[in-house]
Design a protein around this motif. Structure first.
Motif, PDB file in Angstrom:
ATOM      1  N   LEU A  21      -0.115 -20.300  -0.667  1.00 17.27           N
ATOM      2  CA  LEU A  21      -0.822 -19.508   0.340  1.00 17.27           C
ATOM      3  C   LEU A  21      -2.202 -20.103   0.620  1.00 17.27           C
ATOM      4  CD1 LEU A  21      -0.041 -15.886  -0.902  1.00 17.27           C
ATOM      5  CD2 LEU A  21       0.927 -17.010   1.100  1.00 17.27           C
ATOM      6  N   PRO A  22      -2.682 -19.961   1.845  1.00 17.09           N
ATOM      7  CA  PRO A  22      -4.051 -20.408   2.145  1.00 17.09           C
ATOM      8  C   PRO A  22      -5.073 -19.589   1.355  1.00 17.09           C
ATOM      9  CG  PRO A  22      -2.773 -20.012   4.155  1.00 17.09           C
ATOM     10  CD  PRO A  22      -1.973 -19.459   3.028  1.00 17.09           C
ATOM     11  N   GLY A  23      -6.285 -20.064   1.332  1.00 17.86           N
ATOM     12  CA  GLY A  23      -7.318 -19.361   0.581  1.00 17.86           C
ATOM     13  C   GLY A  23      -7.839 -18.125   1.278  1.00 17.86           C
ATOM     14  N   ASP A  24      -7.826 -18.109   2.593  1.00  9.81           N
ATOM     15  CA  ASP A  24      -8.365 -16.985   3.366  1.00  9.81           C
ATOM     16  C   ASP A  24      -7.223 -16.107   3.870  1.00  9.81           C
ATOM     17  OD1 ASP A  24      -7.425 -19.019   4.929  1.00  9.81           O
ATOM     18  OD2 ASP A  24      -8.790 -18.633   6.601  1.00  9.81           O
ATOM     19  N   ILE A  25      -6.707 -15.248   3.008  1.00 13.25           N
ATOM     20  CA  ILE A  25      -5.596 -14.378   3.399  1.00 13.25           C
ATOM     21  C   ILE A  25      -6.067 -12.931   3.456  1.00 13.25           C
ATOM     22  CG2 ILE A  25      -3.848 -15.903   2.403  1.00 13.25           C
ATOM     23  CD1 ILE A  25      -3.633 -13.911   0.064  1.00 13.25           C
ATOM     24  N   GLU A  26      -5.353 -12.152   4.245  1.00 16.38           N
ATOM     25  CA  GLU A  26      -5.558 -10.707   4.330  1.00 16.38           C
ATOM     26  C   GLU A  26      -4.205 -10.030   4.145  1.00 16.38           C
ATOM     27  OE1 GLU A  26      -7.954  -7.660   7.221  1.00 16.38           O
ATOM     28  OE2 GLU A  26      -6.570  -9.076   8.164  1.00 16.38           O
ATOM     29  N   VAL A  27      -4.137  -9.051   3.250  1.00 17.56           N
ATOM     30  CA  VAL A  27      -2.881  -8.386   2.904  1.00 17.56           C
ATOM     31  C   VAL A  27      -2.931  -6.940   3.392  1.00 17.56           C
ATOM     32  CG1 VAL A  27      -1.277  -7.796   1.053  1.00 17.56           C
ATOM     33  CG2 VAL A  27      -2.690  -9.858   0.867  1.00 17.56           C
ATOM     34  N   VAL A  28      -1.919  -6.545   4.136  1.00 13.21           N
ATOM     35  CA  VAL A  28      -1.808  -5.175   4.635  1.00 13.21           C
ATOM     36  C   VAL A  28      -0.560  -4.546   4.020  1.00 13.21           C
ATOM     37  CG1 VAL A  28      -1.534  -3.703   6.665  1.00 13.21           C
ATOM     38  CG2 VAL A  28      -2.953  -5.757   6.793  1.00 13.21           C
ATOM     39  N   TRP A  29      -0.751  -3.394   3.351  1.00 11.89           N
ATOM     40  CA  TRP A  29       0.366  -2.641   2.783  1.00 11.89           C
ATOM     41  C   TRP A  29       0.671  -1.449   3.670  1.00 11.89           C
ATOM     42  CZ3 TRP A  29       3.487  -3.773  -1.334  1.00 11.89           C
ATOM     43  CH2 TRP A  29       3.072  -4.808  -2.173  1.00 11.89           C
ATOM     44  N   ARG A  30       1.972  -1.250   3.946  1.00 13.66           N
ATOM     45  CA  ARG A  30       2.411  -0.126   4.771  1.00 13.66           C
ATOM     46  C   ARG A  30       3.502   0.654   4.035  1.00 13.66           C
ATOM     47  NH1 ARG A  30       2.270  -4.546   8.470  1.00 13.66           N
ATOM     48  NH2 ARG A  30       0.521  -4.413   9.928  1.00 13.66           N
ATOM     49  N   TYR A  31       3.738   1.893   4.489  1.00 20.66           N
ATOM     50  CA  TYR A  31       4.697   2.777   3.812  1.00 20.66           C
ATOM     51  C   TYR A  31       5.445   3.633   4.827  1.00 20.66           C
ATOM     52  CZ  TYR A  31       6.411   6.903   1.323  1.00 20.66           C
ATOM     53  OH  TYR A  31       7.203   7.930   0.863  1.00 20.66           O
ATOM     54  N   ALA A  32       6.740   3.876   4.525  1.00 21.26           N
ATOM     55  CA  ALA A  32       7.570   4.801   5.309  1.00 21.26           C
ATOM     56  C   ALA A  32       8.437   5.587   4.336  1.00 21.26           C
ATOM     57  CB  ALA A  32       8.437   4.062   6.318  1.00 21.26           C
ATOM     58  N   GLU A  33       8.702   6.850   4.662  1.00 23.95           N
ATOM     59  CA  GLU A  33       9.469   7.709   3.765  1.00 23.95           C
ATOM     60  C   GLU A  33      10.947   7.330   3.701  1.00 23.95           C
ATOM     61  OE1 GLU A  33       8.862  11.699   4.981  1.00 23.95           O
ATOM     62  OE2 GLU A  33       6.732  11.737   4.434  1.00 23.95           O
ATOM     63  N   THR A  34      11.444   6.599   4.693  1.00 24.70           N
ATOM     64  CA  THR A  34      12.849   6.228   4.755  1.00 24.70           C
ATOM     65  C   THR A  34      13.010   4.726   4.509  1.00 24.70           C
ATOM     66  OG1 THR A  34      12.716   5.902   7.147  1.00 24.70           O
ATOM     67  CG2 THR A  34      13.351   8.094   6.352  1.00 24.70           C
ATOM     68  N   GLU A  35      14.249   4.295   4.380  1.00 24.49           N
ATOM     69  CA  GLU A  35      14.541   2.867   4.224  1.00 24.49           C
ATOM     70  C   GLU A  35      14.593   2.235   5.608  1.00 24.49           C
ATOM     71  OE1 GLU A  35      17.702  -0.102   1.918  1.00 24.49           O
ATOM     72  OE2 GLU A  35      18.060   2.064   2.011  1.00 24.49           O
ATOM     73  N   PHE A  55      -1.620 -12.142   6.269  1.00 20.51           N
ATOM     74  CA  PHE A  55      -2.182 -12.789   7.454  1.00 20.51           C
ATOM     75  C   PHE A  55      -3.114 -13.920   7.018  1.00 20.51           C
ATOM     76  CE2 PHE A  55      -1.118  -8.530   8.793  1.00 20.51           C
ATOM     77  CZ  PHE A  55      -0.636  -8.676  10.084  1.00 20.51           C
ATOM     78  N   THR A  56      -3.226 -14.928   7.852  1.00 23.52           N
ATOM     79  CA  THR A  56      -4.232 -15.962   7.693  1.00 23.52           C
ATOM     80  C   THR A  56      -4.752 -16.333   9.071  1.00 23.52           C
ATOM     81  OG1 THR A  56      -4.692 -18.205   6.896  1.00 23.52           O
ATOM     82  CG2 THR A  56      -2.455 -17.765   7.681  1.00 23.52           C
ATOM     83  N   GLU A  57      -6.058 -16.217   9.229  1.00 23.66           N
ATOM     84  CA  GLU A  57      -6.713 -16.475  10.516  1.00 23.66           C
ATOM     85  C   GLU A  57      -6.108 -15.609  11.627  1.00 23.66           C
ATOM     86  OE1 GLU A  57      -6.545 -20.621  11.264  1.00 23.66           O
ATOM     87  OE2 GLU A  57      -7.875 -21.157   9.609  1.00 23.66           O
ATOM     88  N   GLY A  58      -5.780 -14.353  11.272  1.00 25.50           N
ATOM     89  CA  GLY A  58      -5.231 -13.419  12.245  1.00 25.50           C
ATOM     90  C   GLY A  58      -3.771 -13.615  12.577  1.00 25.50           C
ATOM     91  N   ARG A  59      -3.091 -14.547  11.920  1.00 27.50           N
ATOM     92  CA  ARG A  59      -1.683 -14.813  12.201  1.00 27.50           C
ATOM     93  C   ARG A  59      -0.834 -14.409  11.009  1.00 27.50           C
ATOM     94  NH1 ARG A  59      -0.119 -20.943  13.077  1.00 27.50           N
ATOM     95  NH2 ARG A  59      -0.769 -20.921  10.892  1.00 27.50           N
TER      96      ARG A  59
END
Length: 253
Positions: free
Chosen positions: A98-112, A148-152
């Motif tokens: 992975l690149p050094g400048d990453i952004e991690v977004v966690w999401r959740y849903a009650e169903t599969e 994400f890295t650099e918004g991508r």
């Protein structure tokens, strides 16, 4: 390539043929080399099965450009099963660097699901680990981490969490103990320190203990009240019977 060109160079120095002949033969040698080179396996830096991997791109001699790994962004769903009140963790790991400048977004849903419109954002930062200290049935559902890295976006991983209720765990363990007893010919299996530390002998939740103790206390008070009432009703009857027996004795005398 050298083996095919060197004879042509020697003939060209001696000017055995015209330039047109050498041009045709050079083109044929180049095509022959390209055909053989395309059959040679190339070292690939791609790691299946998912993710946009820039570092894994390989230069294609025929097209004169870099070929991407051509994997989808969405990874297969991973099944996670945990017992109620237990700790669970989900890590957004990938096999490629992975690149050094990453952004991690966690999401959740009650169903599969893997539909982005059904997933709600939970956290955002650089943490690849999502932890639940004490799982409960309301934590069950789909968890997604997107890097994400650099918004991508470069990869999306999915985890489907199943939380087994405490009552189901207790019934399953009791059934297992019963089956072991039948197999051992009616002898109860020996209780080892591991069993004491295991989930079989875990205390129920405090709320359940409170309800049980309250019920036992009410039952005890009801029993004492019934006993007192029964004793109170019996005493007048015994006094009346005693007076009746004394009167009959007086008549016979």
């Amino acid at each position: 390539m050298v083996a095919q060109i060197m004879p042509l160079l020697e003939e060209f120095d001696q000017k055995t043929h015209s330039e047109t002949v050498y041009k045709v033969r050079l083109m044929a040698a180049a095509e022959n080399f390209t055909a053989h080179a395309s059959k040679v396996p190339r070292a690939s830096g791609c790691f299946p099965p998912c993710g946009f991997q820039v570092e894994g791109s390989v230069y294609n001699c025929r097209s004169c450009q870099y070929d991407s790994c051509e994997y989808p962004l969405d990874c297969p769903v991973k099944e996670v099963v945990v017992g109620e009140n237990n700790r669970t963790q989900m890590r957004c790991d990938v096999l490629f660097p992975l690149p050094g400048d990453i952004e991690v977004v966690w999401r959740y849903a009650e169903t599969e699901t893997q539909l982005l419109e059904l997933l709600k954002e939970v956290t955002m930062g650089a943490d690849l680990l999502y932890s639940i200290p004490s799982a409960s049935p309301q934590h069950a559902g789909t968890y997604q981490c997107e890097i994400f890295t650099e918004g991508r976006s470069i990869v999306r991983q999915y985890f489907y969490l199943t939380v087994i209720p405490q009552t189901v765990i207790g019934h399953s363990e009791l059934q297992s103990l019963f089956d072991q007893t039948l197999v051992s010919g009616g002898q109860s299996p020996q209780v080892t320190p591991d069993l004491w530390e295991g989930s079989l002998l875990r205390l129920p939740p405090p709320s359940l203990l409170t309800v049980c103790l309250s019920g036992l206390l009410l039952l005890l008070l009801f029993s004492l009240g019934s006993l007192f009432w029964w004793s109170f009703q019996r005493d007048p009857i015994q006094s009346k019977d005693s007076r009746g027996m004394q009167g009959e004795k007086y008549v016979f005398l």
